[in-house]
Design a protein around this motif. Sequence first.
Motif, PDB file in Angstrom:
ATOM      1  N   PRO A 196       0.836  -1.207   0.000  1.00  0.00           N
ATOM      2  CA  PRO A 196       0.000   0.000   0.000  1.00  0.00           C
ATOM      3  C   PRO A 196       0.865   1.249   0.000  1.00  0.00           C
ATOM      4  CG  PRO A 196      -0.030  -1.059   2.158  1.00  0.00           C
ATOM      5  CD  PRO A 196       0.682  -1.991   1.243  1.00  0.00           C
ATOM      6  N   TYR A 197       0.322   2.306  -0.558  1.00  0.00           N
ATOM      7  CA  TYR A 197       1.071   3.539  -0.764  1.00  0.00           C
ATOM      8  C   TYR A 197       1.723   4.015   0.530  1.00  0.00           C
ATOM      9  CZ  TYR A 197       2.046   8.386  -2.101  1.00  0.00           C
ATOM     10  OH  TYR A 197       2.655   9.592  -2.361  1.00  0.00           O
ATOM     11  N   GLY A 198       3.030   4.259   0.459  1.00  0.00           N
ATOM     12  CA  GLY A 198       3.777   4.764   1.598  1.00  0.00           C
ATOM     13  C   GLY A 198       4.434   3.697   2.446  1.00  0.00           C
ATOM     14  N   ARG A 199       4.099   2.430   2.219  1.00  0.00           N
ATOM     15  CA  ARG A 199       4.650   1.372   3.074  1.00  0.00           C
ATOM     16  C   ARG A 199       6.158   1.200   2.845  1.00  0.00           C
ATOM     17  NH1 ARG A 199       2.025   0.149   7.006  1.00  0.00           N
ATOM     18  NH2 ARG A 199       0.323  -1.127   6.179  1.00  0.00           N
ATOM     19  N   ILE A 200       6.581   1.297   1.578  1.00  0.00           N
ATOM     20  CA  ILE A 200       7.995   1.154   1.226  1.00  0.00           C
ATOM     21  C   ILE A 200       8.452   2.485   0.643  1.00  0.00           C
ATOM     22  CG2 ILE A 200       9.619  -0.014  -0.307  1.00  0.00           C
ATOM     23  CD1 ILE A 200       7.834  -2.511  -0.078  1.00  0.00           C
ATOM     24  N   PRO A 201       9.524   3.073   1.149  1.00  0.00           N
ATOM     25  CA  PRO A 201       9.927   4.406   0.688  1.00  0.00           C
ATOM     26  C   PRO A 201      10.428   4.398  -0.747  1.00  0.00           C
ATOM     27  CG  PRO A 201      11.600   3.485   2.132  1.00  0.00           C
ATOM     28  CD  PRO A 201      10.433   2.547   2.189  1.00  0.00           C
ATOM     29  N   PHE A 210       0.660   9.014  -5.959  1.00  0.00           N
ATOM     30  CA  PHE A 210      -0.042   8.021  -5.145  1.00  0.00           C
ATOM     31  C   PHE A 210      -0.449   6.780  -5.924  1.00  0.00           C
ATOM     32  CE2 PHE A 210      -2.998  11.400  -6.393  1.00  0.00           C
ATOM     33  CZ  PHE A 210      -3.983  10.698  -7.069  1.00  0.00           C
ATOM     34  N   TYR A 211      -0.103   6.681  -7.215  1.00  0.00           N
ATOM     35  CA  TYR A 211      -0.300   5.433  -7.955  1.00  0.00           C
ATOM     36  C   TYR A 211       0.844   4.450  -7.716  1.00  0.00           C
ATOM     37  CZ  TYR A 211      -4.150   6.539 -11.283  1.00  0.00           C
ATOM     38  OH  TYR A 211      -5.354   6.818 -11.887  1.00  0.00           O
ATOM     39  N   ARG A 212       2.012   4.937  -7.363  1.00  0.00           N
ATOM     40  CA  ARG A 212       3.202   4.099  -7.474  1.00  0.00           C
ATOM     41  C   ARG A 212       3.749   3.659  -6.118  1.00  0.00           C
ATOM     42  NH1 ARG A 212       8.065   4.935  -6.390  1.00  0.00           N
ATOM     43  NH2 ARG A 212       8.785   3.516  -8.012  1.00  0.00           N
ATOM     44  N   GLY A 213       4.712   2.751  -6.195  1.00  0.00           N
ATOM     45  CA  GLY A 213       5.446   2.306  -5.021  1.00  0.00           C
ATOM     46  C   GLY A 213       6.501   1.296  -5.430  1.00  0.00           C
ATOM     47  N   ASP A 214       7.561   1.210  -4.652  1.00  0.00           N
ATOM     48  CA  ASP A 214       8.579   0.195  -4.874  1.00  0.00           C
ATOM     49  C   ASP A 214       8.180  -1.079  -4.140  1.00  0.00           C
ATOM     50  OD1 ASP A 214      10.270   1.743  -6.479  1.00  0.00           O
ATOM     51  OD2 ASP A 214      11.092   2.751  -4.730  1.00  0.00           O
ATOM     52  N   GLY A 215       8.708  -2.207  -4.626  1.00  0.00           N
ATOM     53  CA  GLY A 215       8.280  -3.454  -4.039  1.00  0.00           C
ATOM     54  C   GLY A 215       9.214  -4.608  -4.308  1.00  0.00           C
ATOM     55  N   THR A 216       8.655  -5.806  -4.184  1.00  0.00           N
ATOM     56  CA  THR A 216       9.451  -7.027  -4.160  1.00  0.00           C
ATOM     57  C   THR A 216       8.977  -8.019  -5.213  1.00  0.00           C
ATOM     58  OG1 THR A 216       7.967  -8.132  -2.597  1.00  0.00           O
ATOM     59  CG2 THR A 216       9.712  -6.784  -1.661  1.00  0.00           C
ATOM     60  N   LEU A 217       9.925  -8.793  -5.722  1.00  0.00           N
ATOM     61  CA  LEU A 217       9.637  -9.975  -6.513  1.00  0.00           C
ATOM     62  C   LEU A 217      10.443 -11.135  -5.921  1.00  0.00           C
ATOM     63  CD1 LEU A 217       9.617  -8.536 -10.139  1.00  0.00           C
ATOM     64  CD2 LEU A 217       7.794  -9.942  -9.160  1.00  0.00           C
ATOM     65  N   ALA A 218       9.800 -12.297  -5.861  1.00  0.00           N
ATOM     66  CA  ALA A 218      10.431 -13.484  -5.299  1.00  0.00           C
ATOM     67  C   ALA A 218       9.751 -14.710  -5.893  1.00  0.00           C
ATOM     68  CB  ALA A 218      10.325 -13.486  -3.774  1.00  0.00           C
ATOM     69  N   ARG A 219      10.210 -15.899  -5.501  1.00  0.00           N
ATOM     70  CA  ARG A 219       9.582 -17.112  -6.030  1.00  0.00           C
ATOM     71  C   ARG A 219       8.614 -17.746  -5.045  1.00  0.00           C
ATOM     72  NH1 ARG A 219      14.868 -18.081  -8.691  1.00  0.00           N
ATOM     73  NH2 ARG A 219      15.562 -19.118  -6.773  1.00  0.00           N
ATOM     74  N   THR A 220       8.625 -17.319  -3.787  1.00  0.00           N
ATOM     75  CA  THR A 220       7.714 -17.886  -2.791  1.00  0.00           C
ATOM     76  C   THR A 220       7.123 -16.767  -1.937  1.00  0.00           C
ATOM     77  OG1 THR A 220       9.321 -18.159  -0.992  1.00  0.00           O
ATOM     78  CG2 THR A 220       9.217 -19.935  -2.650  1.00  0.00           C
ATOM     79  N   VAL A 221       6.041 -17.076  -1.254  1.00  0.00           N
ATOM     80  CA  VAL A 221       5.426 -16.091  -0.363  1.00  0.00           C
ATOM     81  C   VAL A 221       6.332 -15.807   0.824  1.00  0.00           C
ATOM     82  CG1 VAL A 221       3.435 -15.610   1.102  1.00  0.00           C
ATOM     83  CG2 VAL A 221       3.091 -16.717  -1.111  1.00  0.00           C
ATOM     84  N   ASP A 222       6.958 -16.845   1.386  1.00  0.00           N
ATOM     85  CA  ASP A 222       7.856 -16.624   2.522  1.00  0.00           C
ATOM     86  C   ASP A 222       9.003 -15.686   2.144  1.00  0.00           C
ATOM     87  OD1 ASP A 222       6.540 -18.072   4.468  1.00  0.00           O
ATOM     88  OD2 ASP A 222       7.636 -19.925   4.089  1.00  0.00           O
ATOM     89  N   ASP A 223       9.555 -15.864   0.940  1.00  0.00           N
ATOM     90  CA  ASP A 223      10.631 -14.973   0.504  1.00  0.00           C
ATOM     91  C   ASP A 223      10.136 -13.539   0.347  1.00  0.00           C
ATOM     92  OD1 ASP A 223      12.333 -17.111   0.484  1.00  0.00           O
ATOM     93  OD2 ASP A 223      12.819 -17.004  -1.646  1.00  0.00           O
ATOM     94  N   THR A 224       8.902 -13.402  -0.109  1.00  0.00           N
ATOM     95  CA  THR A 224       8.318 -12.069  -0.278  1.00  0.00           C
ATOM     96  C   THR A 224       8.156 -11.389   1.075  1.00  0.00           C
ATOM     97  OG1 THR A 224       7.142 -12.890  -2.220  1.00  0.00           O
ATOM     98  CG2 THR A 224       6.387 -10.806  -1.292  1.00  0.00           C
ATOM     99  N   ILE A 225       7.729 -12.142   2.074  1.00  0.00           N
ATOM    100  CA  ILE A 225       7.606 -11.588   3.427  1.00  0.00           C
ATOM    101  C   ILE A 225       8.976 -11.171   3.954  1.00  0.00           C
ATOM    102  CG2 ILE A 225       6.997 -12.137   5.813  1.00  0.00           C
ATOM    103  CD1 ILE A 225       4.855 -14.077   4.625  1.00  0.00           C
ATOM    104  N   PHE A 227      11.653 -10.362   2.305  1.00  0.00           N
ATOM    105  CA  PHE A 227      12.155  -9.207   1.566  1.00  0.00           C
ATOM    106  C   PHE A 227      11.381  -7.942   1.926  1.00  0.00           C
ATOM    107  CE2 PHE A 227      13.499  -7.885  -3.037  1.00  0.00           C
ATOM    108  CZ  PHE A 227      14.455  -7.030  -2.494  1.00  0.00           C
ATOM    109  N   ALA A 228      10.062  -8.044   1.971  1.00  0.00           N
ATOM    110  CA  ALA A 228       9.244  -6.874   2.296  1.00  0.00           C
ATOM    111  C   ALA A 228       9.586  -6.330   3.677  1.00  0.00           C
ATOM    112  CB  ALA A 228       7.764  -7.228   2.205  1.00  0.00           C
ATOM    113  N   ASN A 229       9.838  -7.214   4.637  1.00  0.00           N
ATOM    114  CA  ASN A 229      10.165  -6.753   5.989  1.00  0.00           C
ATOM    115  C   ASN A 229      11.481  -5.986   6.036  1.00  0.00           C
ATOM    116  OD1 ASN A 229       7.935  -7.448   7.514  1.00  0.00           O
ATOM    117  ND2 ASN A 229       8.651  -9.521   7.927  1.00  0.00           N
ATOM    118  N   VAL A 230      12.354  -6.232   5.070  1.00  0.00           N
ATOM    119  CA  VAL A 230      13.585  -5.459   4.976  1.00  0.00           C
ATOM    120  C   VAL A 230      13.317  -4.070   4.397  1.00  0.00           C
ATOM    121  CG1 VAL A 230      15.773  -5.307   3.698  1.00  0.00           C
ATOM    122  CG2 VAL A 230      15.151  -7.434   4.855  1.00  0.00           C
ATOM    123  N   LEU A 231      12.425  -3.988   3.412  1.00  0.00           N
ATOM    124  CA  LEU A 231      12.192  -2.726   2.695  1.00  0.00           C
ATOM    125  C   LEU A 231      11.226  -1.791   3.396  1.00  0.00           C
ATOM    126  CD1 LEU A 231      11.939  -3.951  -1.019  1.00  0.00           C
ATOM    127  CD2 LEU A 231      13.979  -3.360   0.312  1.00  0.00           C
TER     128      LEU A 231
END
Length: 474
Positions: A196-201, A210-225, A227-231
């Motif tokens: 969601p907007y503002g969650r990742i700088p 307010f349309y955009r945001g940076d994020g994560t790509l991974a091969r599993t949900v656990d990896d996404t979690i 990675f997201a917790n780092v960002l």
Amino acid sequence: MSELIYLSATEARALFAKRALSPVELLQALIERTEQVEPEVNAFTERLFDEALVAAAQAEARYLGKGPAPRPLEGIPVAAKEKHAIAGRSLTEGSLINKGNVAAENAPVIDRILDAGGIIHARTTTPEFSISAFTHTPMWGVTRNPWNPDYTPGGSSGGSAAALAAGTALLATASDIGGSTRIPAAFTGTVGFKAPYGRIPGTPPLSMDFYRGDGTLARTVDDTILFANVLIGPDPRDHTSLRPRIALPTEYEPAAGMRVALCVRLGDYDVKPDVERNTRAAADALAQAGVVVEEIELPWTRAEVGRATSMHFGAIFGALVQDVVGDQRDLVAPYTAAFLDWAAKAADRGSFLDGLRIETRMQRELAEAMAGFDALLCPTAAIPALPVGDDLIGEFEVDGHRFARFSDATMTTPFNINNRCPVLAVPSGHGDNGVPTGVQIVGHTYDDATVFRLGKELERVRPWAYAENHRPAL
């Protein structure tokens, strides 16, 4: 080597901690894989292997107890989207106009990765200025989908997704202003998180969009979690970044008893039968796991989505690209010139305020439709893939389905309009052409944990991991 290159980041980190695998050994396997597949896939703009090997040796020492304790991404190879600036390195966004540009400082997501011990071993391709749902440029050439080289891996984070699918990275950075994380996730069978907007700088000035945001790509949900917790978390360079920092749970209760709204067409999107089949299969799998799934309709139309995004992009993103291009249109790709023409005519279709009226109506309609549900499930794209190397200017056809523009074939932009909603894009199967398809799990505003809970459940009941019998034939 084949097992190492498709390790998940969480698996790799566990093996590092047990001293059953060295970060140097893993990185060397990825380097070898890169040499094998990059000539065909073409996902990397720059290889940082020498520096990465030094960092991998330092990470290995930490796991051996020599120095500070390992950090969350210690020793994990991460491919970075070229638009995510690295100080002292090129920052071109795939445009010949920017040839020779060098970044003055790291993007916030780059700082987060490095501070967490991640190793940026390569940088990935995008379309010019990240403006399209495919990935090719005059500067870098054509990036191909590892599952089928006749198709694109999507865009704009196409190089990042292609690297994950090809086994040349464990994690990759992405961004999303109209689907640039989720479309590549769908086309490559990977997992993309549009926070969601503002969650990742982000990086100014588009961090204010307010349309955009940076994020994560991974091969599993656990990896996404992971990675997201780092960002996730505030950064002084982005005043929209949210306080306080949250941490996504890593463990979730079973999803039985949750309520999910299934919406196959999001109004009037022309969804191909194989995409619909896979979307319904994902919904059925959740239902068999005890989730209450109810099909709904939304009153949206592609025409009004197009009007809102036209006015929005014309006022912000299009204006920014035009500011960079100036009078050098002879250097840009044909699709960039077409985008600038389209954006320049936005005022003829209405004002920014007119666009806001459409956006706020769509936001209310989504909130009302999701009332009584925990999340919404829908396709990520109406088709399994877009053809590789095509500029897709004007009308085009895919398997008998005609589209006025490529945004009519993707189903992500409505949730950039509703950008306070977290969206997790996960695989749903394969299309008739063998290319993966995907679904979006859309949560209520800032309810990130719910989309991951459902994503974990769907991954459990319909596993999509890159197991030995389920990988691109590269």
